[in-house]
Scaffold this active site. Structure first.
Site, short mmCIF file in Angstrom:
data_model
loop_
_atom_site.label_atom_id
_atom_site.label_comp_id
_atom_site.label_asym_id
_atom_site.label_seq_id
_atom_site.Cartn_x
_atom_site.Cartn_y
_atom_site.Cartn_z
N ASP A 185 47.59 39.76 110.84
CA ASP A 185 47.37 40.97 110.04
C ASP A 185 46.69 40.65 108.72
O ASP A 185 45.85 41.42 108.24
CB ASP A 185 48.71 41.66 109.78
CG ASP A 185 49.23 42.39 111.01
OD1 ASP A 185 48.48 42.52 111.99
OD2 ASP A 185 50.40 42.82 110.99
N ASN A 260 47.17 47.96 102.38
CA ASN A 260 48.61 48.02 102.58
C ASN A 260 49.34 48.56 101.35
O ASN A 260 50.02 49.59 101.43
CB ASN A 260 49.17 46.64 102.92
CG ASN A 260 49.32 46.44 104.41
OD1 ASN A 260 48.97 47.31 105.20
ND2 ASN A 260 49.85 45.29 104.79
N ASP A 290 63.00 44.71 90.04
CA ASP A 290 62.17 43.52 90.19
C ASP A 290 60.70 43.87 90.39
O ASP A 290 59.84 42.98 90.35
CB ASP A 290 62.65 42.69 91.39
CG ASP A 290 64.00 42.02 91.12
OD1 ASP A 290 64.44 42.03 89.95
OD2 ASP A 290 64.60 41.49 92.06
N SER A 306 60.40 45.99 104.16
CA SER A 306 61.34 44.95 103.76
C SER A 306 62.15 45.35 102.54
O SER A 306 63.30 44.92 102.38
CB SER A 306 60.58 43.65 103.46
OG SER A 306 59.88 43.20 104.60
#
Length: 402
Positions: A185, A260, A290, A306
């Site tokens: 990818d 993305n 973060d 994620s």
């Protein structure tokens, strides 16, 4: 039906050379043409590319991370010079082009059409841009002490290759009808960014692990893929891209694209970032986290997933905001319309603690007070769809067990 192909192979993937040879051999047997980007960054220059003034980067310029650009190249990719390079007389940008983050090349050229370096830039192989050349530096007399050159700005572009593309868009022949990537990818995403604006359909052969965006794996029938392309048995999908514009004291300092996501994250130390988010100029919220992810539907199954963000059908048109490890009991993702404009303002007291990253590749340091404006780009990535597999089927087969 497609006849002219350009292959981009990831040299780190085992078997890439062999697969590239097989693909080109089969395409040529069917009457098509095939050009392969070699591992060292060079291709065989086709007659078509020579006639349109495509530029080649030499080994010396690639080592120093410097570009030669022609008029055609300025319309496709946008480059920006750091304050340190301008103060050293290395390159100038015109005010009009600074507004869009593009550098303008010098008007001077040699009889053969190539760029002529100025006297100042030639010793370092640095190309000067702008309509006005800086005067040549005078050699100081023995009694004089030369000025100490300014230190580089530590808050400039910090990508591992800030002025180098994996694929030079201007080396790809104009008659190219399809780009085939050999890798994973990441190889396809990098090609989409490098060739942004060319509107060339892309298809990926997976030589990596997950390969969510690629169409076939190394164990599948490559000839079947090529037959579908050569016979016109395919569909085209247009994927939304994001444009991120970084402003420092209301001045545009960097602009880039992402297929993305655009991520605001910390640089090195384990510390909490603080930032404010505005949508269409209206204050939304202040975060301690973060980082923050602004993802496209294509990127919703990447870093966004994620970080606990939602999965979105890839042909949708929207922007997903997902905080990374927020220090807030109510920190959740927000899904916005593609017409919305998001601004993220950096807070705190550390000028070197955060960075904006485009698709995990191009990275730009951000100071306190900087803002990044994220909006839908006018440029889209065109992907070739060969299999009649639904989004849910693909999601289940690719992401099960992750």
């Amino acid at each position: 039906m497609m006849r002219h192909f350009y292959l981009i192979k990831n040299p780190e993937k085992a078997g890439a050379d062999r697969v590239a040879r097989e693909i080109c051999r089969y395409i040529e047997s069917r009457g098509g043409t095939c050009m392969v980007r070699e591992k060292d960054g060079a291709e065989e220059t086709s007659p078509a590319s020579e006639t349109v003034g495509m530029w080649e980067t030499g080994p010396a310029s690639e080592t120093a991370g410097m570009w030669e650009t022609g008029p055609a190249s300025e319309s496709v990719r946008m480059w920006e010079t750091s304050p340190a390079s301008e103060s050293a007389g290395m390159r100038e940008t015109s005010p009009a082009l600074e507004a869009v983050g593009m550098s303008k090349t010098s008007q001077a050229s040699a009889p053969d059409g190539t760029q002529e370096p100025s006297q100042v830039s030639e010793p370092a192989r640095i190309w000067e841009t702008g309509q006005t050349r800086k005067p040549a530096a005078r050699t100081p007399e023995p009694s004089q002490t030369p000025e100490t050159p300014p230190l580089p700005d530590p808050l400039s572009v910090c990508s591992p290759h800030p002025h180098f593309q994996y694929t030079d868009a201007h080396r790809v022949p104009l008659d190219t009808e399809c780009v085939i990537t050999l890798g994973g990818d990441g190889t396809l995403i990098q090609a989409a960014r490098d060739l942004a604006g060319r509107q060339i359909p892309m298809v990926g052969v997976n030589l990596g692990n997950l390969g969510y965006l690629t169409q076939i794996g190394r164990q599948e029938d490559v000839e079947g893929l090529l037959d579908a392309l050569l016979d016109g048995q395919y569909q085209l999908e247009r994927r939304m891209m994001l444009k991120g514009s970084i402003f420092r004291k209301e001045i545009l300092v960097k602009e880039d694209l992402a297929l993305n996501e655009v991520v605001i994250t910390r640089r090195e130390t384990l510390r909490v970032l603080k930032f404010r988010i505005y949508v269409n100029g209206e204050y939304l919220s202040q975060y301690r986290a973060d980082g923050m992810i602004a993802a496209t539907p294509t990127g919703s199954t990447a870093y966004n997933l994620s970080a606990g963000g939602p999965i979105v059908e890839p042909n949708a048109r929207m922007v997903i905001l997902t905080p990374i490890c927020p220090h807030d009991l109510n920190g959740r993702s927000i899904v916005l319309s593609a017409q919305d404009v998001v601004e993220i303002e950096v807070l705190g007291n550390d000028d070197a603690g955060q960075v904006a990253v485009f698709d995990g590749d191009q990275a730009v340091y951000m100071k306190v007070g900087d803002r990044i404006r994220i909006a839908r780009s006018d440029i889209e990535t065109i992907l070739v769809k060969l299999k009649n597999i639904s989004f849910l089927d693909n999601l289940r087969s690719k992401l099960t067990g992750i």
